[in-house]
Design a protein around this motif. Structure first.
Motif, short mmCIF file in Angstrom:
data_model
loop_
_atom_site.label_atom_id
_atom_site.label_comp_id
_atom_site.label_asym_id
_atom_site.label_seq_id
_atom_site.Cartn_x
_atom_site.Cartn_y
_atom_site.Cartn_z
N MET A 1 46.41 49.60 42.63
CA MET A 1 46.50 47.98 42.44
C MET A 1 46.58 48.17 40.82
SD MET A 1 43.99 45.42 41.44
CE MET A 1 42.88 46.71 40.92
N GLU A 2 47.60 47.29 40.38
CA GLU A 2 47.87 47.23 38.95
C GLU A 2 47.70 45.80 38.61
OE1 GLU A 2 51.21 49.16 37.49
OE2 GLU A 2 51.03 50.91 38.64
N LEU A 3 47.14 45.76 37.40
CA LEU A 3 47.01 44.10 36.87
C LEU A 3 47.44 44.31 35.39
CD1 LEU A 3 43.29 43.27 37.85
CD2 LEU A 3 45.40 42.32 38.78
N HIS A 4 48.22 43.32 34.90
CA HIS A 4 48.58 43.15 33.30
C HIS A 4 48.21 41.74 33.18
CE1 HIS A 4 51.01 46.66 34.59
NE2 HIS A 4 51.35 46.12 35.75
N ASP A 5 47.89 41.70 31.86
CA ASP A 5 47.63 40.35 31.26
C ASP A 5 47.16 40.29 29.75
OD1 ASP A 5 47.20 37.56 31.26
OD2 ASP A 5 45.68 37.56 32.63
N ALA A 45 27.66 55.32 30.11
CA ALA A 45 27.19 55.40 31.51
C ALA A 45 26.75 53.80 31.77
CB ALA A 45 25.85 56.26 31.78
N ALA A 46 26.99 53.53 33.24
CA ALA A 46 26.60 52.30 33.59
C ALA A 46 26.10 52.14 35.12
CB ALA A 46 28.04 51.46 33.49
N THR A 47 25.33 51.09 35.21
CA THR A 47 25.15 50.84 36.85
C THR A 47 25.63 49.41 36.79
OG1 THR A 47 23.31 52.22 36.66
CG2 THR A 47 23.03 50.55 38.22
N VAL A 48 26.27 49.12 38.00
CA VAL A 48 26.95 47.92 38.30
C VAL A 48 26.64 47.36 39.61
CG1 VAL A 48 29.19 46.43 38.41
CG2 VAL A 48 28.73 48.09 36.66
N VAL A 49 26.21 46.10 40.07
CA VAL A 49 26.10 45.76 41.23
C VAL A 49 26.98 44.83 41.50
CG1 VAL A 49 24.34 44.66 42.89
CG2 VAL A 49 23.49 46.16 41.06
N GLN A 50 27.97 44.90 42.62
CA GLN A 50 28.87 44.10 42.86
C GLN A 50 28.97 43.95 44.60
OE1 GLN A 50 31.49 42.12 41.93
NE2 GLN A 50 30.39 42.43 39.79
N LYS A 51 29.35 42.67 44.78
CA LYS A 51 29.70 42.22 46.33
C LYS A 51 31.21 42.32 46.51
CE LYS A 51 28.20 39.52 50.05
NZ LYS A 51 28.06 38.39 50.63
N VAL A 52 31.72 42.86 47.49
CA VAL A 52 33.12 43.02 47.67
C VAL A 52 33.31 42.68 49.22
CG1 VAL A 52 35.48 44.09 47.74
CG2 VAL A 52 33.69 44.66 45.70
N GLY A 53 33.86 41.22 49.48
CA GLY A 53 33.73 40.87 50.75
C GLY A 53 32.22 41.22 51.42
N PRO A 54 31.96 41.60 52.54
CA PRO A 54 30.75 41.75 53.16
C PRO A 54 29.85 42.97 52.46
CG PRO A 54 32.56 42.64 54.71
CD PRO A 54 33.30 42.07 53.41
N LEU A 120 38.48 47.32 53.64
CA LEU A 120 38.66 45.90 53.59
C LEU A 120 40.08 45.29 53.66
CD1 LEU A 120 35.52 45.17 51.20
CD2 LEU A 120 35.50 44.97 53.55
N GLY A 121 40.76 46.12 53.00
CA GLY A 121 42.43 45.60 52.98
C GLY A 121 42.64 45.39 51.48
N GLY A 127 42.16 40.68 45.04
CA GLY A 127 41.55 39.50 44.83
C GLY A 127 40.21 39.68 44.06
N VAL A 128 39.43 40.57 44.39
CA VAL A 128 38.26 40.84 43.84
C VAL A 128 38.48 41.52 42.60
CG1 VAL A 128 35.91 42.21 43.98
CG2 VAL A 128 36.67 40.93 46.03
N ALA A 129 39.33 42.54 42.29
CA ALA A 129 39.63 43.27 41.00
C ALA A 129 40.18 42.33 40.09
CB ALA A 129 40.46 44.47 41.42
N LYS A 130 40.97 41.37 40.43
CA LYS A 130 41.64 40.50 39.72
C LYS A 130 40.73 39.51 38.97
CE LYS A 130 45.40 37.02 38.72
NZ LYS A 130 44.84 36.94 37.47
N LYS A 131 39.84 39.20 39.90
CA LYS A 131 38.68 38.16 39.63
C LYS A 131 37.64 38.77 38.55
CE LYS A 131 34.93 35.49 41.16
NZ LYS A 131 34.21 35.23 42.47
N MET A 132 37.32 40.22 38.86
CA MET A 132 36.63 40.84 38.07
C MET A 132 37.00 41.17 36.75
SD MET A 132 34.58 43.64 40.23
CE MET A 132 33.69 44.31 39.08
N ALA A 133 38.42 41.50 36.52
CA ALA A 133 38.86 41.69 35.26
C ALA A 133 39.16 40.40 34.29
CB ALA A 133 40.49 42.23 35.68
#
Length: 192
Positions: A1-5, A45-54, A120-121, A127-133
């Motif tokens: 998946m690629e995003l450009h902006d 180094a990072a710790t990230v909590v994310q919900k992607v769909g279920p 998840l597809g 959609g989640v990646a774009k929203k996060m970016a």
């Protein structure tokens, strides 16, 4: 998946560059980031909590910076492991250039996921990646453009001197109405 902006940040390029290399600012900007440590030279180094769909997962990972051209461009590469949820990895090429309103920040992101997340597809993941970016770069823009706190208010100017007596017009006083006797609620209730 690629995003450009891209987006224009109302700040000088040097300030935007410093923010890109700051663990504290990046922690504020990454959605769901609970911890961020390290330096631009050695990586973060990072710790990230994310919900992607279920699927909700805690990702622990590292981000390295490479291809750095001072105040012009940097490549951020990272990988995070979310246990049974899977993994996410990707890279972002970020470039900075001058714009009339400040600094133009352009980015190209290439991301991949595996494990349960991949099941998840593509549409959900994209959609989640774009929203996060979008959220990251909006948070980044807000953090960099944050207005400095206003200086303490100056003391109020002294009031103008009272007018001289000769400038004051005197009108006849009107008789004030006689004061009403005030009764408490107890007296009003019992007619006292």
């Amino acid at each position: 998946m690629e995003l450009h902006d891209s987006r224009v940040i109302a700040a000088p390029r040097s300030k935007v560059w410093e923010a890109l290399l700051s663990a504290d600012i990046l922690k504020e900007c990454v959605p769901g980031c609970k911890e961020m440590s390290g330096t631009a030279e050695n990586g973060f180094a990072a710790t990230v909590v994310q919900k992607v769909g279920p699927v909700k997962a805690t990702f622990k990972g590292e981000v390295t910076l490479s291809d750095m051209v001072d105040q012009e461009s940097v490549k951020l590469s990272g990988e995070g492991k979310g246990g049974a949820a899977g993994f996410a990895k990707g890279a972002a090429d970020v470039t900075l250039s001058d714009a009339p309103e400040g600094t133009l920040l352009a980015y190209n992101v290439d991301a991949r996921v595996g494990g349960k997340l991949a099941q998840l597809g593509g549409r959900v993941i994209d959609g989640v990646a774009k929203k996060m970016a979008d959220q990251f770069f909006e948070n980044f823009q807000n953090a960099v453009e944050e207005e400095p706190q206003p200086a303490p208010a100056e003391a109020a100017p002294e009031p103008a001197a009272a007018p001289a007596v000769s400038e004051v017009s005197v009108e006849p006083a009107q008789a004030a109405p006689p004061p009403e006797e005030k009764k408490g609620w107890f007296k009003r209730l019992f007619g006292g």
